[in-house]
Motif scaffolding. Structure first.
Motif, PDB file in Angstrom:
ATOM      1  N   GLY A 349      16.688 -14.531  -1.634  1.00  0.00           N
ATOM      2  CA  GLY A 349      17.975 -14.062  -2.145  1.00  0.00           C
ATOM      3  C   GLY A 349      18.551 -12.937  -1.304  1.00  0.00           C
ATOM      4  N   LEU A 350      17.695 -12.021  -0.842  1.00  0.00           N
ATOM      5  CA  LEU A 350      18.161 -10.926   0.012  1.00  0.00           C
ATOM      6  C   LEU A 350      18.646 -11.459   1.363  1.00  0.00           C
ATOM      7  CD1 LEU A 350      15.318  -8.316  -0.664  1.00  0.00           C
ATOM      8  CD2 LEU A 350      17.699  -8.141  -1.427  1.00  0.00           C
ATOM      9  N   LEU A 351      17.884 -12.381   1.953  1.00  0.00           N
ATOM     10  CA  LEU A 351      18.258 -12.906   3.270  1.00  0.00           C
ATOM     11  C   LEU A 351      19.531 -13.740   3.206  1.00  0.00           C
ATOM     12  CD1 LEU A 351      14.752 -13.939   4.682  1.00  0.00           C
ATOM     13  CD2 LEU A 351      16.080 -11.891   5.214  1.00  0.00           C
ATOM     14  N   LEU A 352      19.751 -14.418   2.080  1.00  0.00           N
ATOM     15  CA  LEU A 352      20.961 -15.236   1.934  1.00  0.00           C
ATOM     16  C   LEU A 352      22.128 -14.450   1.361  1.00  0.00           C
ATOM     17  CD1 LEU A 352      19.504 -18.616   0.585  1.00  0.00           C
ATOM     18  CD2 LEU A 352      19.932 -17.910   2.943  1.00  0.00           C
ATOM     19  N   GLU A 353      21.908 -13.153   1.123  1.00  0.00           N
ATOM     20  CA  GLU A 353      22.938 -12.252   0.573  1.00  0.00           C
ATOM     21  C   GLU A 353      23.400 -12.702  -0.815  1.00  0.00           C
ATOM     22  OE1 GLU A 353      25.818 -12.242   3.845  1.00  0.00           O
ATOM     23  OE2 GLU A 353      25.043 -10.282   4.448  1.00  0.00           O
ATOM     24  N   SER A 354      22.483 -13.284  -1.586  1.00  0.00           N
ATOM     25  CA  SER A 354      22.801 -13.615  -2.975  1.00  0.00           C
ATOM     26  C   SER A 354      22.927 -12.350  -3.817  1.00  0.00           C
ATOM     27  CB  SER A 354      21.714 -14.531  -3.563  1.00  0.00           C
ATOM     28  OG  SER A 354      21.624 -15.726  -2.829  1.00  0.00           O
ATOM     29  N   PHE A 355      22.208 -11.322  -3.422  1.00  0.00           N
ATOM     30  CA  PHE A 355      22.372 -10.001  -4.032  1.00  0.00           C
ATOM     31  C   PHE A 355      22.048  -8.953  -2.976  1.00  0.00           C
ATOM     32  CE2 PHE A 355      18.334 -11.913  -5.245  1.00  0.00           C
ATOM     33  CZ  PHE A 355      17.402 -11.000  -4.760  1.00  0.00           C
ATOM     34  N   ALA A 356      22.420  -7.711  -3.250  1.00  0.00           N
ATOM     35  CA  ALA A 356      22.333  -6.648  -2.247  1.00  0.00           C
ATOM     36  C   ALA A 356      20.989  -5.938  -2.317  1.00  0.00           C
ATOM     37  CB  ALA A 356      23.464  -5.643  -2.456  1.00  0.00           C
ATOM     38  N   PRO A 357      20.459  -5.524  -1.175  1.00  0.00           N
ATOM     39  CA  PRO A 357      19.226  -4.737  -1.169  1.00  0.00           C
ATOM     40  C   PRO A 357      19.510  -3.300  -1.620  1.00  0.00           C
ATOM     41  CG  PRO A 357      20.061  -4.944   1.059  1.00  0.00           C
ATOM     42  CD  PRO A 357      20.961  -5.786   0.186  1.00  0.00           C
ATOM     43  N   ASP A 358      18.466  -2.576  -1.983  1.00  0.00           N
ATOM     44  CA  ASP A 358      18.612  -1.155  -2.304  1.00  0.00           C
ATOM     45  C   ASP A 358      18.966  -0.371  -1.051  1.00  0.00           C
ATOM     46  OD1 ASP A 358      17.942  -1.773  -4.902  1.00  0.00           O
ATOM     47  OD2 ASP A 358      15.812  -1.307  -4.633  1.00  0.00           O
ATOM     48  N   SER A 359      18.417  -0.790   0.072  1.00  0.00           N
ATOM     49  CA  SER A 359      18.766  -0.200   1.364  1.00  0.00           C
ATOM     50  C   SER A 359      18.490  -1.213   2.452  1.00  0.00           C
ATOM     51  CB  SER A 359      17.969   1.093   1.611  1.00  0.00           C
ATOM     52  OG  SER A 359      16.578   0.824   1.655  1.00  0.00           O
ATOM     53  N   GLY A 360      19.050  -0.969   3.630  1.00  0.00           N
ATOM     54  CA  GLY A 360      18.894  -1.913   4.726  1.00  0.00           C
ATOM     55  C   GLY A 360      20.091  -2.848   4.831  1.00  0.00           C
ATOM     56  N   THR A 361      20.095  -3.645   5.882  1.00  0.00           N
ATOM     57  CA  THR A 361      21.239  -4.533   6.136  1.00  0.00           C
ATOM     58  C   THR A 361      20.764  -5.940   6.495  1.00  0.00           C
ATOM     59  OG1 THR A 361      21.283  -3.922   8.494  1.00  0.00           O
ATOM     60  CG2 THR A 361      22.670  -2.638   6.979  1.00  0.00           C
TER      61      THR A 361
END
Length: 619
Positions: A349-361
């Motif tokens: 989900g993080l790699l596909l940008e389904s939701f945002a991480p707490d930090s990082g890009t």
């Protein structure tokens, strides 16, 4: 001695004949695996054995006092309460106190203490939970699917069964849990019958194969690899027999059309023989065809597919992903490994940008067309038909620029017209997975994300999916606990460790096992080509400082493409040499092609060595 016998059993569902006058005997101590296509009746046979389903006709004999325990394929949705309470419900089918002798033993199949008191029952349940590494106080409703399967297995073992029936026991289990299950079942001294798609698990556990094929049951007193060899020989012999029979039938059909000559009295026996042959041909059971799955590929992405830097994500203050960075290039096939609940789906989900991480890009490349295979099958509507789930009520769909009728398309995925018009809720687990693949492959993609695609698939379809993914020119992200599947498909692995750390390794599951003893973390991945799995160095720990000069860097960047081109040329030569007409050509041409083959072999060997040397210098 047989503890369970099935004689002359027949059974069908909705016009489909699952079993036709079959017989089977199960002896004490067997560890038998049921194999067969999805929908052939493997789960139904387990339910018949345990008495939950009654066949249309036939006899079922069970040894008097036989204790049977069962692990279902699907996890009950109403599991609640503590793990201990859920496991202890299985103890109700244990022997009475008067039958119990001895004390608790190290063997799971041993009897409990003699007096049968409650505390001794509790001790037995606690022993099982300890061996399955389960917390007795944990709440079932808070557990992952894999851990709940272990709870169900504990409940089955607490019954101290004479016959243990397991339906896809490794589904949703992480790799440590599968290893634990294997070690326990190898020690299980009673009788075991199981269904699985996990080939490595099957090879380790089974000493007998029970095959269900075209409404027949065949027993093979051997392990899986020997079964494959014997089955292939039998299939070839059967095909040759059918071929010779059909040739003879064609000759007799031509003769009968001569009319008067065929009606002469002295030829009546030949006419009767022909009628018998026609009947035999009509009654011949044809094996189901092989699925014809085809992935539609969209326009290529850029060289960079995605890049993640210093990703961090926590849930309820518990780290899930910690300081994770990676670069995924076009054509990479990346496996994701980790315990249940570690955060594999969250990482996707993080790699596909389904939701945002707490930090990082996370940075995506251009022209991404992503197709996502959902682990929970939430994309399927159980009330709609198979066809409507794929075509949304339409009769035709566009596949690869061609207009196809939905029934014809679903036939490629082994759904008959009747099955295609059935509601999804009537399908087996493997059929649902096949349907999800059919739905997924209607859309072109260049990035394929698959979360546990192997669950419930029969082994033949699983191997076909492997071939399909190996030929896929796009980028693959794969979450799987199937060790053989990971070995055969991926070129690198992301492995979850403690506190949300994700380590990166070259190669598949076995490659990770070899590397993890010596390599704590790989911070970056080397460049890879489709051939990298077999030629990439196995035990290298990459330094953040490169020691290559400018020209060496360019050489290292170009080598994978050069190797790929040489391998393509080599494959074309192999294809020519395999042709039956190859040795009919001119001798000089044959010599030239063989010389080119030897030259490519030498060049490839040098290129492999040079690439490995440059990689070693770069690490």
């Amino acid at each position: 001695m047989a503890i369970l016998s099935i004689r002359n059993m027949s059974m069908g569902f909705g016009g489909q004949l699952l079993f036709d006058q079959v017989s089977l005997h199960v002896e004490a101590g067997n560890r038998a695996c049921l194999v067969g296509r999805n929908g052939e009746g493997k789960s139904t046979l387990l339910n018949i054995m345990r008495g939950a389903v009654t066949p249309d006709q036939g006899e079922i004999f069970r040894q008097p006092g036989l204790r049977v325990a069962y692990l279902p394929q699907e996890i009950p949705s109403d599991m609640c309460g503590t793990v201990f309470d859920a496991a202890a419900t299985g103890a109700g089918s244990l022997p009475d106190a008067g039958e119990l002798t001895g004390e608790l033993t190290e063997d799971l199949t041993g009897n409990r203490a003699a007096d049968g008191n409650l505390w001794q029952q509790q001790a037995y349940v606690s022993q099982i939970l300890t061996r399955l590494e389960l917390d007795p106080e944990a709440k079932c409703e808070n557990l992952s699917a894999g851990v709940r399967r272990r709870v169900l297995l504990a409940r089955a073992l607490c019954a101290n069964p004479d016959l243990l029936l397991l339906d896809e026991p490794t589904n949703h289990m992480d790799i440590p849990s599968i290893d634990l299950l294997e070690s326990m079942l190898i020690k299980f001294s009673k009788t075991l019958i199981f269904v699985t798609h996990d080939r490595r698990f099957l090879e380790k556990i089974a000493n007998r194969i029970i095959e269900i094929d075209t409404a027949r049951i065949t027993s093979w007193a051997c392990g899986y690899q020997a079964f494959l060899q014997r089955k292939a020989a039998l299939t070839d012999a059967e095909a040759e027999h059918h071929h010779q029979f059909d040739k003879k039938l064609a000759v007799e059909e031509a003769w009968i059309r001569q009319g008067v000559q065929a009606r002469r009295t002295r030829n009546e026996g030949r006419v009767r023989a022909l009628l018998k042959m026609r009947e035999e041909r009509r009654n011949r059971r044809m094996r189901a065809g092989t699925a014809k799955m085809v992935l539609q590929e969209a326009e290529r992405t850029g060289k960079l597919v995605l890049e993640a830097e210093n990703l961090c994500f926590a849930y309820d203050e518990k780290p899930v992903v910690t300081d994770f960075s990676t670069t995924i290039m076009r054509g990479d096939r990346v496996g994701i490994i980790g315990p249940n609940g570690a955060g594999k789906t969250t990482l996707i989900g993080l790699l596909l940008e389904s939701f945002a991480p707490d930090s990082g890009t996370v940075k995506h490349g251009v022209n991404l067309e992503i197709a996502y295979f959902d682990q929970t099958r939430e994309q399927l509507d159980p009330e709609k038909t198979v066809a409507d789930n794929v075509a949304d009520g339409k009769d035709f769909i566009d596949i690869g620029g061609r207009r196809r009728h939905i029934i014809g398309y679903l036939k490629d995925f082994l759904f008959s017209p009747d099955r295609a018009r059935s509601p999804v809720k009537t399908l087996s687990g493997g059929e649902r997975n096949r349907l999800l693949l059919a739905r997924l492959f209607t859309r072109p993609s260049n990035v394929l994300v698959m979360d546990e695609p192997t669950n419930d698939l029969d082994i033949e379809t699983l191997e076909l999916l492997e071939e399909l993914l190996l030929e896929y020119n796009g980028t693959l992200l794969l979450v799987s606990h199937d060790r053989a599947f990971l070995n055969n498909v991926v070129t690198s692995t992301l492995v979850f460790s403690e506190n949300g750390r994700v380590e990166e390794f070259i190669g598949g599951y076995d490659d990770w096992l070899r590397q993890k003893k010596d390599v704590p973390v790989l911070s970056k991945k080397p460049d890879k080509s489709p051939a990298s799995k077999k030629i990439a160095p196995k035990s290298l720990n990459r330094s953040s400082t490169s020691k290559l000069g400018f020209m060496e860097k360019r050489e290292l960047a170009d080598l994978p493409h050069e190797i790929e081109e040489m391998e393509k040329a080599q494959a074309q030569i192999f294809e020519k040499m395999a042709s039956p007409d190859f040795y009919k050509t001119d001798g000089a041409e044959i010599a030239r092609i063989k010389a080119r083959h030897d030259e490519l072999e030498h060049l490839l060997e040098k290129a492999y060595s040079r690439w490995e040397a440059l990689e070693a210098k770069n690490f």
